[in-house]
Design a protein around this motif. Structure first.
Motif, PDB file in Angstrom:
ATOM      1  N   LYS A  24      10.722  54.155  57.327  1.00 50.49           N
ATOM      2  CA  LYS A  24      11.380  53.692  56.095  1.00 50.49           C
ATOM      3  C   LYS A  24      10.652  52.524  55.431  1.00 50.49           C
ATOM      4  O   LYS A  24      10.386  52.574  54.227  1.00 50.49           O
ATOM      5  CB  LYS A  24      12.852  53.368  56.346  1.00 50.49           C
ATOM      6  N   LYS A  51       9.077  66.982  58.449  1.00 48.19           N
ATOM      7  CA  LYS A  51      10.510  66.910  58.743  1.00 48.19           C
ATOM      8  C   LYS A  51      11.005  65.463  58.728  1.00 48.19           C
ATOM      9  O   LYS A  51      12.049  65.159  58.147  1.00 48.19           O
ATOM     10  CB  LYS A  51      10.779  67.550  60.105  1.00 48.19           C
ATOM     11  N   ILE A  54      11.005  63.992  55.123  1.00 45.80           N
ATOM     12  CA  ILE A  54      12.146  64.513  54.357  1.00 45.80           C
ATOM     13  C   ILE A  54      13.425  63.803  54.775  1.00 45.80           C
ATOM     14  O   ILE A  54      14.207  63.356  53.930  1.00 45.80           O
ATOM     15  CB  ILE A  54      12.276  66.043  54.551  1.00 45.80           C
ATOM     16  N   GLN A  55      13.645  63.672  56.086  1.00 46.14           N
ATOM     17  CA  GLN A  55      14.861  63.018  56.591  1.00 46.14           C
ATOM     18  C   GLN A  55      14.947  61.567  56.126  1.00 46.14           C
ATOM     19  O   GLN A  55      15.993  61.110  55.656  1.00 46.14           O
ATOM     20  CB  GLN A  55      14.867  63.084  58.114  1.00 46.14           C
ATOM     21  N   GLN A  56      13.844  60.838  56.267  1.00 46.35           N
ATOM     22  CA  GLN A  56      13.846  59.424  55.889  1.00 46.35           C
ATOM     23  C   GLN A  56      14.039  59.250  54.387  1.00 46.35           C
ATOM     24  O   GLN A  56      14.758  58.355  53.952  1.00 46.35           O
ATOM     25  CB  GLN A  56      12.554  58.754  56.342  1.00 46.35           C
ATOM     26  N   LEU A  57      13.405  60.107  53.589  1.00 47.65           N
ATOM     27  CA  LEU A  57      13.587  60.044  52.134  1.00 47.65           C
ATOM     28  C   LEU A  57      15.036  60.321  51.751  1.00 47.65           C
ATOM     29  O   LEU A  57      15.585  59.650  50.877  1.00 47.65           O
ATOM     30  CB  LEU A  57      12.652  61.026  51.429  1.00 47.65           C
ATOM     31  N   ARG A  58      15.659  61.284  52.402  1.00 47.59           N
ATOM     32  CA  ARG A  58      17.072  61.590  52.111  1.00 47.59           C
ATOM     33  C   ARG A  58      17.968  60.393  52.433  1.00 47.59           C
ATOM     34  O   ARG A  58      18.886  60.070  51.673  1.00 47.59           O
ATOM     35  CB  ARG A  58      17.534  62.807  52.907  1.00 47.59           C
ATOM     36  N   GLU A  59      17.696  59.739  53.569  1.00 46.97           N
ATOM     37  CA  GLU A  59      18.502  58.573  53.938  1.00 46.97           C
ATOM     38  C   GLU A  59      18.294  57.428  52.954  1.00 46.97           C
ATOM     39  O   GLU A  59      19.254  56.769  52.550  1.00 46.97           O
ATOM     40  CB  GLU A  59      18.174  58.134  55.359  1.00 46.97           C
ATOM     41  N   GLU A  61      17.399  57.702  49.877  1.00 50.83           N
ATOM     42  CA  GLU A  61      18.041  58.106  48.624  1.00 50.83           C
ATOM     43  C   GLU A  61      19.550  57.889  48.707  1.00 50.83           C
ATOM     44  O   GLU A  61      20.159  57.344  47.784  1.00 50.83           O
ATOM     45  CB  GLU A  61      17.721  59.570  48.331  1.00 50.83           C
ATOM     46  N   SER A  62      20.159  58.264  49.829  1.00 53.07           N
ATOM     47  CA  SER A  62      21.611  58.093  49.968  1.00 53.07           C
ATOM     48  C   SER A  62      21.999  56.623  50.031  1.00 53.07           C
ATOM     49  O   SER A  62      23.116  56.259  49.659  1.00 53.07           O
ATOM     50  CB  SER A  62      22.145  58.850  51.182  1.00 53.07           C
ATOM     51  N   ARG A  68      15.022  60.268  43.644  1.00 56.42           N
ATOM     52  CA  ARG A  68      14.359  61.573  43.740  1.00 56.42           C
ATOM     53  C   ARG A  68      14.591  62.302  42.430  1.00 56.42           C
ATOM     54  O   ARG A  68      15.730  62.514  42.034  1.00 56.42           O
ATOM     55  CB  ARG A  68      14.950  62.371  44.902  1.00 56.42           C
ATOM     56  N   TYR A  80       9.223  60.792  43.742  1.00 58.27           N
ATOM     57  CA  TYR A  80      10.021  59.737  44.367  1.00 58.27           C
ATOM     58  C   TYR A  80       9.588  58.394  43.808  1.00 58.27           C
ATOM     59  O   TYR A  80       8.397  58.153  43.607  1.00 58.27           O
ATOM     60  CB  TYR A  80       9.830  59.749  45.883  1.00 58.27           C
TER      61      TYR A  80
END
Length: 121
Positions: A24, A51, A54-59, A61-62, A68, A80
């Protein structure tokens, strides 16, 4: 504590929740110069798996620190960038990066000594 409800005990607790983990802070640092596509981010972060990125970017973003943007093109383009909150967080990480630059040699020496079974200096 209610299921799903997050409670922080101090500001550092909240900050570490957002930037916790190896990738992150590196993602945030890579985005500090501007907007990047997924492939560009991946090239800037040697060793990260698709993988994990993608997971870290989603977190991120949330948590509201990464934006994004999907462009409806063929093929689709996804970019991004940092939000205002992300830019402020990146500024807060700057002193930590400077500390790492200053003491990197000592940190590496201590880790090498530990692997060799020697006491830390």
């Amino acid at each position: 504590m209610a299921k799903g409800k997050v409670v922080y005990h101090c500001g550092l607790d909240a900050a570490v929740d957002v930037v916790g983990g190896k990738w992150k802070p590196m993602i945030l640092w890579a985005l500090h110069e501007g907007t990047l596509r997924f492939g560009e981010l991946r090239r800037n972060l040697p060793g990260v798996s698709e993988k994990m990125l993608i997971q870290q970017l989603r977190e991120l973003e949330s948590d509201g620190v990464v934006r994004r943007e999907v462009y409806r093109e063929v093929p689709p383009r996804v970019e991004y960038s940092l939000t205002e909150l992300g830019e402020a967080l990146n500024k807060a990480l700057e002193p930590l990066g400077l500390w790492g630059d200053t003491f990197m040699t000592q940190i590496l020496a201590a880790k090498a000594a530990q692997r060799a079974g020697e006491p830390a200096a």
